[in-house]
Design an enzyme around this catalytic site. Structure first.
Site, short mmCIF file in Angstrom:
data_model
loop_
_atom_site.label_atom_id
_atom_site.label_comp_id
_atom_site.label_asym_id
_atom_site.label_seq_id
_atom_site.Cartn_x
_atom_site.Cartn_y
_atom_site.Cartn_z
N CYS A 130 0.82 -1.22 0.00
CA CYS A 130 0.00 0.00 0.00
C CYS A 130 0.85 1.26 0.00
O CYS A 130 0.34 2.35 -0.28
CB CYS A 130 -0.93 0.01 1.21
SG CYS A 130 -1.94 -1.45 1.30
N HIS A 270 -3.58 6.96 3.27
CA HIS A 270 -3.92 5.68 2.66
C HIS A 270 -5.37 5.35 3.00
O HIS A 270 -5.80 5.49 4.15
CB HIS A 270 -2.99 4.58 3.18
CG HIS A 270 -3.36 3.21 2.66
ND1 HIS A 270 -3.68 2.98 1.35
CD2 HIS A 270 -3.49 2.03 3.30
CE1 HIS A 270 -3.97 1.71 1.19
NE2 HIS A 270 -3.87 1.11 2.35
N ASN A 300 -10.12 -0.44 0.09
CA ASN A 300 -8.67 -0.32 0.07
C ASN A 300 -8.14 -0.86 -1.26
O ASN A 300 -8.35 -2.03 -1.58
CB ASN A 300 -8.11 -1.14 1.26
CG ASN A 300 -6.60 -1.09 1.36
OD1 ASN A 300 -5.92 -0.62 0.46
ND2 ASN A 300 -6.09 -1.61 2.46
N1 ACO Z 1 -18.68 -9.24 9.07
C1 ACO Z 1 -19.14 -9.59 10.29
N2 ACO Z 1 -18.33 -9.99 11.29
C2 ACO Z 1 -17.02 -10.04 11.02
C3 ACO Z 1 -16.48 -9.70 9.78
C4 ACO Z 1 -17.37 -9.29 8.78
N3 ACO Z 1 -16.97 -8.92 7.55
N4 ACO Z 1 -15.14 -9.85 9.82
C5 ACO Z 1 -14.83 -10.26 11.06
N5 ACO Z 1 -15.97 -10.39 11.77
C6 ACO Z 1 -16.12 -10.81 13.14
C7 ACO Z 1 -14.96 -11.61 13.64
O1 ACO Z 1 -15.11 -12.95 13.27
C8 ACO Z 1 -15.03 -11.39 15.12
O2 ACO Z 1 -16.02 -12.26 15.63
P1 ACO Z 1 -15.75 -13.01 17.03
O3 ACO Z 1 -15.62 -11.91 18.06
O4 ACO Z 1 -16.99 -13.82 17.19
O5 ACO Z 1 -14.51 -13.79 16.84
C9 ACO Z 1 -15.58 -9.96 15.24
O6 ACO Z 1 -16.16 -9.64 13.96
C10 ACO Z 1 -14.54 -8.94 15.58
O7 ACO Z 1 -13.46 -9.15 14.70
P2 ACO Z 1 -12.19 -8.30 14.83
O8 ACO Z 1 -11.18 -8.76 13.83
O9 ACO Z 1 -11.80 -8.22 16.25
O10 ACO Z 1 -12.75 -6.89 14.38
P3 ACO Z 1 -12.06 -5.51 14.45
O11 ACO Z 1 -12.86 -4.58 15.26
O12 ACO Z 1 -10.59 -5.59 14.74
O13 ACO Z 1 -12.18 -5.01 12.95
C11 ACO Z 1 -10.90 -4.88 10.94
C12 ACO Z 1 -11.60 -5.78 11.91
C13 ACO Z 1 -11.90 -3.96 10.23
C14 ACO Z 1 -10.19 -5.72 9.88
C15 ACO Z 1 -9.89 -4.01 11.72
O14 ACO Z 1 -9.06 -4.84 12.52
C16 ACO Z 1 -9.03 -3.22 10.84
O15 ACO Z 1 -9.49 -2.27 10.24
N6 ACO Z 1 -7.72 -3.55 10.72
C17 ACO Z 1 -6.84 -2.87 9.82
C18 ACO Z 1 -7.06 -3.45 8.50
C19 ACO Z 1 -6.46 -2.63 7.43
O16 ACO Z 1 -6.69 -1.45 7.38
N7 ACO Z 1 -5.70 -3.29 6.59
C20 ACO Z 1 -5.09 -2.73 5.52
C21 ACO Z 1 -4.02 -1.74 5.92
S1 ACO Z 1 -2.53 -1.94 5.12
C22 ACO Z 1 -2.87 -2.23 3.60
O17 ACO Z 1 -3.68 -1.54 3.08
C23 ACO Z 1 -2.26 -3.35 2.90
#
Ligand code: ACO
Length: 343
Positions: A130, A270, A300
């Site tokens: 990214c 980003h 993204n």
């Molecule tokens: N829909 C519904 N539920 C979901 C989904 C979905 N799409 N995805 C995950 N869940 C569930 C999980 O299974 C988990 O359930 P559980 O508690 O029963 O196990 C629950 O939601 C919470 O999951 P978390 O992973 O803890 O959710 P979080 O609040 O951390 O959000 C997210 C996840 C959006 C991916 C967040 O961690 C995030 O934004 N991380 C950064 C990701 C990012 O920006 N990546 C790219 C940056 S670098 C680049 O661009 C290459």
């Protein structure tokens, strides 16, 4: 305002004065097909509400099978060339930042060179996930500022839909396809790209990666059935690192130019996640009106994200000639980069 003591620029190892470098044209392209959160509800166990509150994303663009990364890059490049008013023959170098090249080799930049007819141009791909577009701007800038080349085309282009695991709800909802491009030149006047900062931390490579398809795990029946050709991400860890790295990179760029966030007209981060962006805005003390966001429409798009956002922000008139803008990115590697431009 920027430190005027820095002009005229001079390379300590050369008698040749350094040339200021400007972005003289931008362009972007996204495929027509829109995949909404409601559409995703039919593919995986998710909801519009979950995706929107966790990421800010409402929809993303998905390229059809017959469009590959170089096709999107070519269209973005043509639009940037049109805006800059330059012909393909004038381009000296093409840098394509991508993690989804058309194929492992030859470089997608070479495919683009042929498609746009930039017969004189050298061409190579750059992989910083990214952060790739800003890494590309920095590399391209060096060639112009040193006087080696006059015109550099930098592209960020991705077809992430081909590496996303469409059964993994925790990642497939976040990514999309598209391309953005910029033409670098020296306009002869001062200002332009004032500073760029880049960084990396390979010790955290495994929090965001695609494990197979390279020399470590070449493609095999086993690697395919184990899902190793898909993007893998530890979301929470990436989130944490992204906030820290982008804040640090943004502050470093401002410090190098003797600027504060108050001097900046528009911040283009980003486009991964609105919560990450809000956290960075808060840490930098930047009001959200200063922050450009289009991730709600595109998700993204990795290396293409900030390139598309820059093009759209410029075309929407979010800043004018002479305004200061700050670009800041983060990606797999880990990598990060920032850039201050006087437009
Ligand atoms: N829909 C519904 N539920 C979901 C989904 C979905 N799409 N995805 C995950 N869940 C569930 C999980 O299974 C988990 O359930 P559980 O508690 O029963 O196990 C629950 O939601 C919470 O999951 P978390 O992973 O803890 O959710 P979080 O609040 O951390 O959000 C997210 C996840 C959006 C991916 C967040 O961690 C995030 O934004 N991380 C950064 C990701 C990012 O920006 N990546 C790219 C940056 S670098 C680049 O661009 C290459």
């Amino acid at each position: 305002m920027p430190n005027s003591n820095k002009s005229p620029l001079r390379n300590p190892r050369s008698k040749r004065p350094l040339r200021p470098v400007h972005i003289v044209g931008t362009g972007s392209y996204v495929p027509d097909r829109i995949l909404t959160n409601a559409d995703l509800e039919k593919i995986v166990d998710t909801t519009d509400e979950w995706i929107t509150t966790r990421s800010g994303i409402k929809e993303r663009r998905i390229a059809p099978d017959y469009i590959c990364t170089s096709d999107m890059a070519t269209e973005a490049a043509r639009r940037a060339m049109d805006q800059a008013g330059i012909r393909a023959e004038e381009i000296d170098l093409i840098i394509c930042a991508t993690i989804t090249p058309d194929m492992p080799f030859p470089a997608t930049a070479c495919v683009i060179q042929n498609k746009i007819g930039a017969k004189r141009a050298a061409a190579f791909d750059l992989e910083a996930a990214c952060s790739g577009f800003l890494y590309g701007l920095e590399v391209g800038q060096q060639f112009i500022t040193s006087g080696t080349y006059d015109t550099v085309l930098v592209i960020g282009a991705e077809k992430l839909s081909t590496i996303v695991d469409w059964q993994d709800r925790s990642t497939c909802v976040l990514f999309g396809d598209g391309a953005g491009a910029a033409i670098l030149r020296s306009r002869g006047e001062e200002h332009g790209i004032l500073t760029t900062c880049m960084g990396a931390d390979g010790s955290q490579a495994d929090i965001l990666m695609m494990p197979a398809g390279g020399s470590k795990f070449p493609a095999s029946k086993e690697s395919v059935s184990a899902g190793m050709h898909h993007l893998k991400m530890s979301g929470k860890e990436v989130y944490k690192q992204a906030v820290i790295a982008m804040q640090t990179a943004a502050e470093e760029a401002l410090r190098k130019c003797n600027l504060t966030i108050n001097d900046i007209k528009c911040v283009i981060p980003h486009q991964a996640n609105s919560r990450i962006i809000e956290a960075i805005a808060d840490r930098l003390g930047a009001p959200m009106e200063k922050i450009y966001m289009n991730l709600q429409r595109y998700g993204n798009v990795s290396a293409a994200s900030v390139a598309i956002a820059l093009d759209e922000a410029a075309r929407e008139g979010r800043f004018q000639r002479g305004d200061l803008i700050l670009l800041v990115v983060f990606g797999s590697g880990l990598t990060w980069a920032s850039c201050v431009i006087q437009w």
